[in-house]
Design a protein around this motif. Structure first.
Motif, mmCIF file in Angstrom:
data_model
loop_
_atom_site.group_PDB
_atom_site.id
_atom_site.type_symbol
_atom_site.label_atom_id
_atom_site.label_comp_id
_atom_site.label_asym_id
_atom_site.label_seq_id
_atom_site.Cartn_x
_atom_site.Cartn_y
_atom_site.Cartn_z
ATOM 1 N N ASP A 28 33.025 47.432 24.007
ATOM 2 C CA ASP A 28 32.132 46.716 23.237
ATOM 3 C C ASP A 28 30.299 46.553 24.661
ATOM 4 O O ASP A 28 29.282 47.315 23.452
ATOM 5 C CB ASP A 28 32.327 45.383 22.447
ATOM 6 N N ALA A 29 30.878 46.385 25.430
ATOM 7 C CA ALA A 29 29.472 46.339 26.328
ATOM 8 C C ALA A 29 28.977 47.276 26.981
ATOM 9 O O ALA A 29 27.974 47.453 27.177
ATOM 10 C CB ALA A 29 30.383 45.303 27.804
ATOM 11 N N ALA A 32 26.647 48.678 23.775
ATOM 12 C CA ALA A 32 25.834 48.356 23.885
ATOM 13 C C ALA A 32 24.763 48.990 24.662
ATOM 14 O O ALA A 32 23.312 48.736 24.417
ATOM 15 C CB ALA A 32 25.896 46.963 24.532
ATOM 16 N N GLU A 85 25.353 42.803 28.664
ATOM 17 C CA GLU A 85 26.744 42.835 28.395
ATOM 18 C C GLU A 85 27.120 43.757 29.651
ATOM 19 O O GLU A 85 29.033 43.802 29.772
ATOM 20 C CB GLU A 85 26.716 43.380 27.073
ATOM 21 N N LYS A 88 29.831 41.619 31.225
ATOM 22 C CA LYS A 88 31.158 40.762 30.973
ATOM 23 C C LYS A 88 32.159 41.749 31.471
ATOM 24 O O LYS A 88 33.724 42.087 31.425
ATOM 25 C CB LYS A 88 31.091 41.794 29.333
#
Length: 215
Positions: A28-29, A32, A85, A88
């Motif tokens: 997901d990071a 993004a 992001e 992370k």
């Protein structure tokens, strides 16, 4: 006996549950970042959010635990912005985004990348100040931010980076004085050249370091 069997199953199943969850956070990071940039060369085409494991994506390197350790996107013709992001990616060691057309600020969340060894953002169009949060990167050896449009003071907190071997903040719009404590004592003027508002080193009290944010 039933209790022992239950705990045995738990030990087997739990890692299987946790690993995809971690992979999803890291995927997901990265996605993004993909959403925040323009990619005319389609170098991020393989970054498919429907795939659970981002370790299968191009330009991404992972360790034996399928945790992302390296992101190689230098000279990839990317434009757009960096995203918070990225902070992370807990095991990231190399963040290579040099020679692109990235703009906007350096996210302070990059200071959460405790495993980072190399931060290469040189030759972009980054603006704003150098985040003092980068001082938390205790393993950092290479910090190259040259050839951007960064402004403000060089955070004095960065002198805490005891592992830092290479620093380059040249060709920006930095101001104030140059910290000379800690690891900064070994860097030459080449690390800071072509910052017309940078006044010079803080040497033996002749030039006072002003801790204020603006110049």
């Amino acid at each position: 006996m039933a209790i022992c069997t239950f705990f045995h199953l738990l030990l087997v199943v739990l890692p299987i549950i946790v690993q995809p969850a971690t992979a999803n956070v890291e995927g997901d990071a990265l996605f993004a970042l993909r959403r925040a940039v323009k990619d005319p060369g389609l170098v991020l085409q393989s970054w498919d959010p429907t795939l659970v494991d981002p370790c299968t994506w191009f330009h991404v390197t992972c360790d034996s635990d399928n945790r992302i350790t390296r992101l190689d996107l230098g000279n990839a013709k990317l434009s757009g912005r960096l995203v918070p992001e990225l902070g992370k990616l807990e095991r990231l060691q190399y963040l290579e985004l040099y020679m692109n057309e990235l703009a906007g600020p350096i996210p302070k969340e990059l200071g959460n990348l405790k495993s980072l060894l190399s931060l290469d953002l040189y030759h972009n169009n980054l603006t704003g100040s150098i985040p003092s949060s980068l001082s938390k990167l205790s393993n950092l050896k290479f910090l190259r931010l040259n050839g951007n449009r960064l402004s403000g003071r060089i955070p004095r907190e960065l002198t805490k980076l005891g592992s830092l071997k290479i620093l380059d903040v040249s060709n920006n719009d930095l101001c104030g004085t140059i910290p000379t404590a800690g690891s900064f004592s070994k860097f030459t003027e080449e690390s800071y050249m072509n910052n017309s508002r940078l006044e010079g080193p803080e040497l033996m009290g002749f030039v006072r370091y002003d801790a204020g944010g603006s110049c």
